[in-house]
Design a protein around this motif. Structure first.
Motif, PDB file in Angstrom:
ATOM      1  N   LYS A 116     -63.747 -61.783   0.066  1.00 48.55           N
ATOM      2  CA  LYS A 116     -64.780 -62.281   0.968  1.00 48.55           C
ATOM      3  C   LYS A 116     -64.156 -63.134   2.077  1.00 48.55           C
ATOM      4  O   LYS A 116     -64.644 -63.143   3.208  1.00 48.55           O
ATOM      5  CB  LYS A 116     -65.799 -63.120   0.191  1.00 48.55           C
ATOM      6  CG  LYS A 116     -66.636 -62.327  -0.798  1.00 48.55           C
ATOM      7  CD  LYS A 116     -67.705 -63.223  -1.422  1.00 48.55           C
ATOM      8  CE  LYS A 116     -68.090 -62.783  -2.812  1.00 48.55           C
ATOM      9  NZ  LYS A 116     -68.902 -61.571  -2.862  1.00 48.55           N
ATOM     10  N   ALA A 117     -63.086 -63.854   1.732  1.00 56.18           N
ATOM     11  CA  ALA A 117     -62.430 -64.697   2.745  1.00 56.18           C
ATOM     12  C   ALA A 117     -61.800 -63.838   3.839  1.00 56.18           C
ATOM     13  O   ALA A 117     -61.840 -64.195   5.019  1.00 56.18           O
ATOM     14  CB  ALA A 117     -61.377 -65.588   2.089  1.00 56.18           C
ATOM     15  N   VAL A 118     -61.233 -62.699   3.447  1.00 55.02           N
ATOM     16  CA  VAL A 118     -60.659 -61.776   4.434  1.00 55.02           C
ATOM     17  C   VAL A 118     -61.769 -61.270   5.356  1.00 55.02           C
ATOM     18  O   VAL A 118     -61.648 -61.314   6.592  1.00 55.02           O
ATOM     19  CB  VAL A 118     -59.933 -60.595   3.746  1.00 55.02           C
ATOM     20  CG1 VAL A 118     -59.456 -59.581   4.778  1.00 55.02           C
ATOM     21  CG2 VAL A 118     -58.745 -61.082   2.912  1.00 55.02           C
ATOM     22  N   SER A 119     -62.874 -60.826   4.760  1.00 49.65           N
ATOM     23  CA  SER A 119     -63.993 -60.326   5.573  1.00 49.65           C
ATOM     24  C   SER A 119     -64.531 -61.423   6.485  1.00 49.65           C
ATOM     25  O   SER A 119     -64.882 -61.179   7.641  1.00 49.65           O
ATOM     26  CB  SER A 119     -65.135 -59.840   4.678  1.00 49.65           C
ATOM     27  OG  SER A 119     -64.683 -58.884   3.775  1.00 49.65           O
ATOM     28  N   PHE A 120     -64.595 -62.633   5.952  1.00 50.02           N
ATOM     29  CA  PHE A 120     -65.093 -63.782   6.719  1.00 50.02           C
ATOM     30  C   PHE A 120     -64.235 -63.976   7.971  1.00 50.02           C
ATOM     31  O   PHE A 120     -64.749 -64.078   9.086  1.00 50.02           O
ATOM     32  CB  PHE A 120     -65.040 -65.023   5.822  1.00 50.02           C
ATOM     33  CG  PHE A 120     -65.401 -66.316   6.491  1.00 50.02           C
ATOM     34  CD1 PHE A 120     -66.698 -66.548   6.919  1.00 50.02           C
ATOM     35  CD2 PHE A 120     -64.461 -67.316   6.670  1.00 50.02           C
ATOM     36  CE1 PHE A 120     -67.042 -67.753   7.519  1.00 50.02           C
ATOM     37  CE2 PHE A 120     -64.788 -68.519   7.263  1.00 50.02           C
ATOM     38  CZ  PHE A 120     -66.083 -68.737   7.697  1.00 50.02           C
ATOM     39  N   SER A 121     -62.931 -63.986   7.779  1.00 48.43           N
ATOM     40  CA  SER A 121     -62.009 -64.175   8.896  1.00 48.43           C
ATOM     41  C   SER A 121     -62.201 -63.062   9.934  1.00 48.43           C
ATOM     42  O   SER A 121     -62.233 -63.311  11.138  1.00 48.43           O
ATOM     43  CB  SER A 121     -60.579 -64.168   8.354  1.00 48.43           C
ATOM     44  OG  SER A 121     -59.674 -64.632   9.295  1.00 48.43           O
ATOM     45  N   ARG A 122     -62.357 -61.848   9.434  1.00 47.85           N
ATOM     46  CA  ARG A 122     -62.550 -60.715  10.351  1.00 47.85           C
ATOM     47  C   ARG A 122     -63.847 -60.837  11.123  1.00 47.85           C
ATOM     48  O   ARG A 122     -63.902 -60.575  12.317  1.00 47.85           O
ATOM     49  CB  ARG A 122     -62.532 -59.409   9.555  1.00 47.85           C
ATOM     50  CG  ARG A 122     -61.112 -59.016   9.194  1.00 47.85           C
ATOM     51  CD  ARG A 122     -61.073 -57.728   8.415  1.00 47.85           C
ATOM     52  NE  ARG A 122     -59.681 -57.316   8.233  1.00 47.85           N
ATOM     53  CZ  ARG A 122     -59.274 -56.485   7.294  1.00 47.85           C
ATOM     54  NH1 ARG A 122     -60.144 -55.962   6.440  1.00 47.85           N
ATOM     55  NH2 ARG A 122     -58.008 -56.165   7.189  1.00 47.85           N
ATOM     56  N   GLU A 129     -52.909 -55.242   0.039  1.00 47.40           N
ATOM     57  CA  GLU A 129     -52.746 -53.800   0.261  1.00 47.40           C
ATOM     58  C   GLU A 129     -54.086 -53.120   0.498  1.00 47.40           C
ATOM     59  O   GLU A 129     -54.267 -52.344   1.428  1.00 47.40           O
ATOM     60  CB  GLU A 129     -52.048 -53.159  -0.938  1.00 47.40           C
ATOM     61  CG  GLU A 129     -50.531 -53.311  -0.828  1.00 47.40           C
ATOM     62  CD  GLU A 129     -49.816 -53.019  -2.131  1.00 47.40           C
ATOM     63  OE1 GLU A 129     -50.411 -52.394  -3.027  1.00 47.40           O
ATOM     64  OE2 GLU A 129     -48.644 -53.439  -2.264  1.00 47.40           O
ATOM     65  N   GLU A 130     -55.031 -53.472  -0.357  1.00 49.35           N
ATOM     66  CA  GLU A 130     -56.346 -52.829  -0.297  1.00 49.35           C
ATOM     67  C   GLU A 130     -57.040 -53.092   1.040  1.00 49.35           C
ATOM     68  O   GLU A 130     -57.682 -52.214   1.604  1.00 49.35           O
ATOM     69  CB  GLU A 130     -57.199 -53.403  -1.436  1.00 49.35           C
ATOM     70  CG  GLU A 130     -58.233 -52.456  -1.983  1.00 49.35           C
ATOM     71  CD  GLU A 130     -58.923 -53.115  -3.168  1.00 49.35           C
ATOM     72  OE1 GLU A 130     -60.118 -53.398  -3.041  1.00 49.35           O
ATOM     73  OE2 GLU A 130     -58.261 -53.367  -4.202  1.00 49.35           O
ATOM     74  N   LEU A 131     -56.915 -54.313   1.526  1.00 51.15           N
ATOM     75  CA  LEU A 131     -57.623 -54.681   2.746  1.00 51.15           C
ATOM     76  C   LEU A 131     -56.745 -54.559   3.995  1.00 51.15           C
ATOM     77  O   LEU A 131     -57.159 -54.914   5.091  1.00 51.15           O
ATOM     78  CB  LEU A 131     -58.186 -56.090   2.641  1.00 51.15           C
ATOM     79  CG  LEU A 131     -59.147 -56.344   1.473  1.00 51.15           C
ATOM     80  CD1 LEU A 131     -59.644 -57.767   1.511  1.00 51.15           C
ATOM     81  CD2 LEU A 131     -60.335 -55.382   1.527  1.00 51.15           C
TER      82      LEU A 131
END
Lengths: 283, 283
Positions: free
Chosen positions: B185-191, B229-231
């Protein structure tokens, strides 16, 4: 004139909601919040295992757990019910039923894509928590464990203000000094909210090498006990670091119903006993 | 008429504040936020050690660190400046100066009693963060590291919205599967905030017994790498569990300037190098 009428309607709606919440909560005998000033100390693990311990101990189908962590809900994963959705009935939404009939409500059941972050500010979170308490059909329960997110912000505050006659809080910490300062704030928070502190749990307390038996206090030692003594609140116990706890969690299983000889299971059972004692002494 | 004048005054005040913030931030070359969907993964430890690494590496007196954790500020303790107060000058408040001239701003410097919890809802927190950025005299800096609290709520959102041209985010996680979901979720948030992800750090990755050398993945294994890797985001490295990190933290010292042979120091230096590479490649 018309404005006034709308105002009255709104007031009626709010009062109705409050009454619904009160009525819903009045059917649950004991409400216990698991809090901590610091994240990642194992609050959710303690909450899930407490729920399981009581469900196994004569309260099957009569235990609930509310996951108040809006941004990072973990309870569904820990209880093996991740990916389920809350059934909707004509009278309201129903909690997801987990192992031993544990009723679970979590933001996790309401989001479609697991990677989507819930980017919400406080007021929206307060509203969600209110709905979790009033619009979900919890039914008659003996226990509701509330897993609050770290900190003393919107979510924790909402839970404390919204739930009437909470029995008390269980404060989870790790032994390091760094976390000590933060967890002290959780004790003060509970006191300011006039909710009794049932006690402090020191999690991740020491690690014993499975090969040679060497014990190392990876995250320091005794911080939870020190806080409890210093602030004059009960100390519930120390749970050692145990790879088995994490392994079980990743599998969606609680560890309390695992190997009875393990020191973490023994420590946790002692904590459960002290929580029971606290509740009996209240009567 | 009078109402309108007040309105205009207020607008002018807000614009002035925004301009002050922009001007203040424009004097800092690189701004990097350390975020995580989950608490207790070592965000503050990574932030403090990154700041120290850059300060030691040619940027003495030119590194700042903003502790955005309003409820559980840890940075002052980690950098050995706990208990200090921010000096006030006629032109504004000054950050506390830590080791190697690291400039620190934290809620911790503004509260009198360490046990007092900051029981604030979102809007007040947003205001505090705005002041940290605009009313503190950060001066000319090469780096500002922002240690955000867990989650994608008010604080993280405020930081992302308030700081202009942030270089990127570093996402810290632990290897367990349970934390994987949350950190995604943090990765998506940053994006969603349109801020580049510099990379993922897997902290508390495996423990080697100091006596017999047995390695155990106490908190699981490889979660951070899998997420990266996945994201499709860079993986910065794994920091092993090391009692020395916690011991140093409790003493108010960073571990990066400690024993060069330790695997945690080696791993961290590699992470620093990758962050440097990211910044150089941006030019």
């Amino acid at each position: 004139m018309e404005n006034q009428t709308i105002g009255e309607k709104e007031i009626t709606m709010f009062t109705e909601k409050d009454q619904k919440l009160k009525k819903n909560m009045s059917r649950i005998k004991h409400k216990i919040a698991i809090i901590s000033g610091k994240g990642g100390v194992g609050k959710s693990t303690v909450a899930a295992n407490l729920a399981m311990a009581f469900a196994l101990n004569g309260h099957e189908n009569r235990v609930g757990i509310l996951d108040v962590d809006i941004h990072g809900p973990c309870i569904p994963k820990l209880l093996g019910v991740k990916g389920k959705t809350c059934p909707i009935s004509p009278i309201g939404a129903l909690p997801v039923t987990g192992p031993k009939g544990i009723k679970v409500v979590s933001m996790d059941f309401l989001i479609q894509n697991q990677e989507t972050p819930v980017i919400w500010r406080g007021p929206l979170k307060m509203q969600a928590i209110r709905q979790f308490l009033s619009d979900f059909m919890w039914g008659e329960l003996d226990f509701l464990f509330i897993d609050a997110p770290p900190g003393t912000g919107d979510e924790s505050l909402s839970v404390m203000q919204l739930i009437p006659d909470m029995d008390g809080t269980i404060i989870v910490t790790i032994p390091s000094e760094v976390s000590e300062d933060v967890v002290k704030k959780a004790v003060s928070f509970s006191r300011q909210m006039k909710i009794p502190v049932i006690g402090v749990v020191e999690n991740m307390s020491g690690y014993t090498c499975p090969k040679c038996g060497e014990k190392v206090n990876i995250l320091g030692a005794g911080g939870g006990k020190r806080i409890a003594e210093e602030l004059n609140v009960p100390f519930l116990g120390q749970i050692p670091i145990d790879p088995n706890i994490c392994e079980k969690a990743d599998k969606g299983e609680t560890f309390i119903n695992g190997n009875l000889d393990s020191s973490s299971v023994k420590a946790f059972k002692e904590i459960v006993r002290k929580v029971q004692d606290f509740l009996s002494s209240k009567k």
